[in-house]
Design a protein around this motif. Structure first.
Motif, mmCIF file in Angstrom:
data_model
loop_
_atom_site.group_PDB
_atom_site.id
_atom_site.type_symbol
_atom_site.label_atom_id
_atom_site.label_comp_id
_atom_site.label_asym_id
_atom_site.label_seq_id
_atom_site.Cartn_x
_atom_site.Cartn_y
_atom_site.Cartn_z
ATOM 1 N N THR A 41 0.868 -1.400 -0.059
ATOM 2 C CA THR A 41 -0.067 0.002 -0.033
ATOM 3 C C THR A 41 0.856 1.200 -0.198
ATOM 4 O OG1 THR A 41 -0.183 0.056 2.421
ATOM 5 C CG2 THR A 41 -1.832 -1.122 1.239
ATOM 6 N N ASP A 42 0.384 2.445 -0.306
ATOM 7 C CA ASP A 42 0.954 3.618 -0.203
ATOM 8 C C ASP A 42 2.188 3.735 -1.178
ATOM 9 O OD1 ASP A 42 -0.935 4.641 1.689
ATOM 10 O OD2 ASP A 42 0.351 3.580 3.331
ATOM 11 N N GLU A 94 3.976 4.815 -4.941
ATOM 12 C CA GLU A 94 3.896 5.979 -5.774
ATOM 13 C C GLU A 94 4.433 5.771 -7.099
ATOM 14 O OE1 GLU A 94 4.374 9.807 -2.456
ATOM 15 O OE2 GLU A 94 6.152 8.918 -4.093
ATOM 16 N N ALA A 127 -0.808 7.850 -6.595
ATOM 17 C CA ALA A 127 -0.724 6.923 -5.523
ATOM 18 C C ALA A 127 -1.232 5.797 -5.911
ATOM 19 C CB ALA A 127 -1.640 7.585 -4.378
ATOM 20 N N ARG A 174 -1.957 1.240 -5.008
ATOM 21 C CA ARG A 174 -1.797 -0.052 -4.334
ATOM 22 C C ARG A 174 -1.435 -1.064 -5.227
ATOM 23 N NH1 ARG A 174 -6.537 -0.723 -2.631
ATOM 24 N NH2 ARG A 174 -7.085 -2.375 -3.952
#
Length: 250
Positions: A181-182, A184, A194, A196
Motif C-alpha cells: 500500500t501507499d 507511488e 498513489a 496499491r
C-alpha cells in the motif's frame, strides 16, 4: 458502441477520450500517414461510406477526408449533421465525430473538409495492453515496506491494469500475492500517482550486460478516476510517439 454515437456502457468510454488539440492532431496525422480506411456513418447509422484521413490543415483547423466513389452518397453525407468515423490503427480502435462537412479539392482530387473534432476516442482491443517504457525518461515506482524502507524501481512496461518493474538488486522482499500500500508511480510530466500494488508474477530477467535480476508483474489497486485518466493519456501519447519514430513510419 453504436454507429450513431451511442455508448455501450452506463458511463460511456470517456476515459478513452482525447480532448487536447495537440493530441487530436497527432492521432489524425498518424491515420493520414498510412492512410487507414475509415468507415463514416451518418443519418443515425443508416448510411455509411468508406473514406480515409488525407491530412490535417492546422491553420484552418480542419481535417481532410477522402470522398467516396458514389456522388449521390457523397451529397447525402455533405447534407448530414455529422459523420461518425471509425477505424483501427494497429491494435487501437479510433473513433471521432466531424460536423460541418463541406466539399473541397486537393491536387490529388476532391475531398471533404470539416473542423477538427472536439475529441478522439482511442481504445485498445485489450484495455490492459502493455506499453514498453522509454529508458531515457523512465517511469519510476516507489514501494514502501513495513520496516520503513522505500524501494525505487524502474518500470519496464505499463498498462491501465498494472506495471512491470525491474528489480536488478533483487533486494525487495516479496512473493506472489503480497500487497503493498501507499506506493507511488512517478510518470514524466505528470503528477505522482498513489497506487496499491499486488504481486502477480515474479520472473528471471537477464540484462544486456549478462547480469541477472528479476521482473516483477504487479496489478494496480486504489487508482482514482483522475489517476486512471492521467495514466490513459500518458500511454496514448507514448504510443503515438513510439509509432512516429518506428522504422515503418519513417
Amino acid at each position: 458502441m453504436t454507429a450513431d454515437g451511442g455508448n455501450s456502457g452506463p458511463k460511456g468510454q470517456d476515459r478513452f477520450q482525447l480532448t487536447d488539440r495537440s493530441d487530436i492532431i497527432a492521432v489524425l496525422r498518424q491515420l493520414s500517414r498510412r492512410p487507414e480506411l475509415v468507415t463514416a456513418y451518418f443519418n443515425r447509422g443508416r448510411e455509411s461510406l468508406v473514406t480515409a484521413v488525407l491530412g490535417v490543415d492546422i491553420e484552418r483547423g480542419e481535417v481532410e477526408l477522402d470522398q467516396g466513389p458514389d456522388d449521390a452518397v457523397n451529397r447525402r453525407a455533405l447534407a448530414a449533421d455529422s459523420l461518425i468515423c471509425m477505424t483501427r490503427e494497429q491494435n487501437v480502435s479510433v473513433r471521432f465525430r466531424v460536423s460541418g462537412l463541406r466539399a473541397g479539392t486537393r491536387s490529388d482530387g476532391p475531398v471533404f473538409r470539416a473542423p477538427l473534432p472536439d475529441s478522439v476516442q482511442r481504445m485498445q482491443r485489450r484495455e490492459f495492453f502493455r506499453v514498453p517504457m522509454p529508458v531515457s525518461t523512465p517511469v519510476i515506482c516507489r514501494i514502501p515496506t513495513e520496516d520503513g524502507t522505500v524501494y525505487t524501481l524502474r518500470a519496464m512496461d505499463l498498462s491501465l491494469g498494472g506495471v512491470g518493474l525491474v528489480d536488478a538488486a533483487m533486494s525487495l522482499p516479496l512473493r506472489v500475492g503480497d500487497v503493498f500500500t501507499d506506493c507511488e508511480l512517478e510518470i514524466p510530466g505528470q503528477d505522482v500517482l498513489a497506487v496499491r500494488l499486488e504481486v502477480r508474477n515474479i520472473s528471471r530477467h537477464i540484462f544486456r550486460d549478462g547480469s541477472v535480476g528479476r521482473r516483477l508483474g504487479l496489478a494496480f489497486g486504489g487508482v482514482s478516476g483522475r489517476g486512471t485518466t492521467l495514466l490513459q493519456r500518458y500511454l496514448q501519447r507514448l504510443q503515438i510517439a513510439q509509432r512516429d519514430t518506428s522504422p515503418d513510419h519513417q
